[in-house]
Design a protein around this motif. Structure first.
Motif, mmCIF file in Angstrom:
data_model
loop_
_atom_site.group_PDB
_atom_site.id
_atom_site.type_symbol
_atom_site.label_atom_id
_atom_site.label_comp_id
_atom_site.label_asym_id
_atom_site.label_seq_id
_atom_site.Cartn_x
_atom_site.Cartn_y
_atom_site.Cartn_z
ATOM 1 N N THR A 1 0.845 -1.186 0.071
ATOM 2 C CA THR A 1 -0.017 -0.155 0.191
ATOM 3 C C THR A 1 0.826 1.168 0.077
ATOM 4 O OG1 THR A 1 -0.232 0.120 2.271
ATOM 5 C CG2 THR A 1 -1.742 -0.893 1.287
ATOM 6 N N HIS B 1 -1.650 11.400 -3.909
ATOM 7 C CA HIS B 1 -1.758 12.644 -3.622
ATOM 8 C C HIS B 1 -2.274 13.514 -4.666
ATOM 9 C CE1 HIS B 1 -0.410 11.750 0.357
ATOM 10 N NE2 HIS B 1 0.903 11.356 -0.272
ATOM 11 N N GLY C 1 -7.409 15.599 -3.134
ATOM 12 C CA GLY C 1 -7.035 14.915 -1.849
ATOM 13 C C GLY C 1 -6.369 13.795 -2.165
ATOM 14 N N SER C 2 -6.230 12.980 -0.960
ATOM 15 C CA SER C 2 -5.449 11.883 -0.960
ATOM 16 C C SER C 2 -6.043 10.620 -0.730
ATOM 17 C CB SER C 2 -4.347 12.092 0.172
ATOM 18 O OG SER C 2 -3.386 13.035 0.241
ATOM 19 N N MET C 3 -5.558 9.612 -1.142
ATOM 20 C CA MET C 3 -6.244 8.200 -1.026
ATOM 21 C C MET C 3 -5.228 7.201 -0.854
ATOM 22 S SD MET C 3 -9.168 6.729 -3.935
ATOM 23 C CE MET C 3 -10.229 8.315 -3.674
ATOM 24 N N GLU C 4 -5.561 6.141 -0.295
ATOM 25 C CA GLU C 4 -4.851 4.999 -0.132
ATOM 26 C C GLU C 4 -5.078 4.015 -1.399
ATOM 27 O OE1 GLU C 4 -3.408 2.122 3.375
ATOM 28 O OE2 GLU C 4 -5.709 2.043 2.905
ATOM 29 N N MET C 5 -3.656 3.624 -1.865
ATOM 30 C CA MET C 5 -3.805 2.670 -2.981
ATOM 31 C C MET C 5 -2.969 1.457 -2.673
ATOM 32 S SD MET C 5 -1.550 3.432 -6.559
ATOM 33 C CE MET C 5 0.300 3.583 -5.904
ATOM 34 N N GLU D 1 -12.004 0.125 -3.571
ATOM 35 C CA GLU D 1 -12.734 -0.103 -4.685
ATOM 36 C C GLU D 1 -11.900 -0.750 -5.452
ATOM 37 O OE1 GLU D 1 -15.175 1.989 -8.502
ATOM 38 O OE2 GLU D 1 -15.004 3.178 -6.463
ATOM 39 N N TRP E 1 0.223 6.131 -0.673
ATOM 40 C CA TRP E 1 -0.941 7.056 -0.699
ATOM 41 C C TRP E 1 -0.413 7.605 -2.168
ATOM 42 C CZ3 TRP E 1 -4.858 8.036 2.379
ATOM 43 C CH2 TRP E 1 -4.996 7.340 3.553
ATOM 44 N N MET F 1 -8.304 1.301 -4.981
ATOM 45 C CA MET F 1 -8.363 2.660 -4.341
ATOM 46 C C MET F 1 -9.469 2.937 -3.600
ATOM 47 S SD MET F 1 -5.903 4.684 -7.098
ATOM 48 C CE MET F 1 -5.878 6.196 -5.839
ATOM 49 N N GLY F 2 -9.280 3.107 -2.205
ATOM 50 C CA GLY F 2 -10.487 3.879 -1.589
ATOM 51 C C GLY F 2 -11.543 2.224 -1.380
#
Length: 151
Positions: free
Chosen positions: A82, A86, A90-94, A123, A84, A120-121
């Protein structure tokens, strides 16, 4: 670093359709202690340029991108990792499960190939495959540092 011509073919399969994108751009390549470093800048229409650095070792590849999309992620075959992402929004975990990674060199060029499943997120976004190939650009004596020393 050596000037190169880079060709990036990315494929994305979302379970129904396959989308292929091909890009060509100038870049630079170097090899240091078994690590291959490839740098290039992508121009995608009206958006800001994205600088990409690939650091390929024998067992994994690290991708660093900066511009409109910023992240640093290392892809290890057979592992889920995992990081992040940016963006201005905004930021999202990958979360990435790397299916395969290979690298190959030949005189005047080389390639990286890797494939991964992306979430991601929370999904599932699909399976991605990247084939990044480079070839050395012919030298232009007028731009070489020692051009003034030639008869």
């Amino acid at each position: 670093m050596v000037p190169v011509r880079v060709c990036v073919l990315s494929s994305m399969f979302d379970g129904r359709d396959v989308e292929n994108i091909r890009q060509e751009m100038e870049g630079r390549f170097a090899e240091k202690r078994g690590e291959w470093v490839l740098r290039y800048v992508e121009q995608s229409g009206e958006e800001a340029a994205t600088r990409t650095t690939l650091r390929g070792r024998e067992d994994c590849i690290t991708v660093v991108r900066s511009g409109g999309l910023n992240f640093r992620h290392t892809y290890f075959p057979g592992k889920t990792t995992t990081s992040w992402v940016h963006t201005p929004a905004g930021s999202m975990e990958m979360e990435v499960t790397t299916r395969d990674y290979r690298r190959h060199r030949w005189e005047g060029g080389g390639e990286f190939r890797f494939a991964y499943d992306l979430r991601m997120g929370g999904e599932n976004l699909g399976t991605y495959a990247l084939h990044i190939q480079w070839r050395e650009e012919p030298r232009n004596d007028r731009t070489d540092a020692d051009a003034g020393n030639t008869p």
